[in-house]
Design an enzyme around this catalytic site. Structure first.
Site, short mmCIF file in Angstrom:
data_model
loop_
_atom_site.label_atom_id
_atom_site.label_comp_id
_atom_site.label_asym_id
_atom_site.label_seq_id
_atom_site.Cartn_x
_atom_site.Cartn_y
_atom_site.Cartn_z
N LYS A 1 0.85 -1.19 0.00
CA LYS A 1 0.00 0.00 0.00
C LYS A 1 0.89 1.24 0.00
CE LYS A 1 -3.81 1.95 2.75
NZ LYS A 1 -4.56 1.79 4.02
N HIS B 1 -0.17 4.43 0.43
CA HIS B 1 -0.72 5.58 1.15
C HIS B 1 -1.09 5.13 2.56
CE1 HIS B 1 -4.18 3.42 -0.53
NE2 HIS B 1 -4.87 3.90 0.49
#
Length: 222
Positions: A102, A104
């Site tokens: 991921k 963010h």
């Protein structure tokens, strides 16, 4: 066969997770039985499965600090086993991975507790050992130590293709390669012992000969 192992075989059959018939495995073999832990898909069955995992781990005497569940099946298995262990007096952290990192929020591809100390990898079965390899790499990259692999069923099958079969099973290869134990709730030997105790003409006992033939062709010694 221990009482726990027998109870697990019976539970898996009753839940429809362990089935008999004709199935094509990931290795391309035609197997007379199939185990799919993904079918433990309600709260009651997952909770009982977790109790089998937790008790098997405690009985094995493995020293560990936390659990890790490889995506995707291992996520539910590690989470539920952590809950069961807490109920048995061992409250340990757990984590699992994303298939893709991921970029963010908190970022990364590990969710849950930081990987540290001695880590037990929890999965359903070991076929090619791919998820174990990926898990070991993640654990070591974090500076932690892979302590053991805990699975539901050891199929006890020789790895490789027909005509090029290894002397070792996938489970034995993992244990040898990474120098750590692979602990199973039950094994093919336990399944065969269970079938041997059933009436040959019964719904379950009728599959004994097919399982015996499959074990003779692909099986390894326990």
């Amino acid at each position: 066969m221990s009482s726990l192992r027998q109870q697990f075989i019976e539970f898996s059959i009753q839940s429809g997770v362990l089935r008999f018939g004709s199935f094509i495995t990931k290795a391309g073999r035609t197997s007379p039985y199939f185990f799919n832990a993904g079918l433990f898909c309600d709260g009651a069955s997952l909770g009982r499965l977790a109790d089998f995992y937790a008790q098997t781990l405690l009985d094995a005497g493995v020293e560990f600090d936390m659990l890790f569940g490889p995506a995707y099946k291992g996520i539910a298995l590690a989470s539920a086993t952590a809950v069961s262990l807490a109920g048995k007096g061992r409250n340990v952290p757990f984590s699992f991975n994303r298939k893709e990192a991921k970029d963010h929020g908190e970022g990364g591809n590990i969710i849950g507790a930081p990987l540290q100390g001695r880590v037990v990898i929890i999965d359903d079965v070991i076929s090619a050992g791919t998820s174990v390899r990926e898990s070991v790499e993640l654990i070591r990259a974090a500076g932690a130590t892979p302590a053991a692999v805990l699975i539901a069923l050891d199929r006890m099958e020789r790895a490789g293709k027909d005509g090029e079969l290894s002397e070792l099973s996938a489970v034995q290869e993992v244990a040898k390669l990474y120098g750590m134990p692979v602990v199973a709730i039950a094994s093919l030997d336990d399944l065969f012992s269970f079938l041997s105790g059933q009436s040959a003409g019964g719904d379950i006992g009728q599959h004994r000969e097919a399982v015996a033939a499959y074990r003779s062709k692909y099986g390894v010694q326990g």
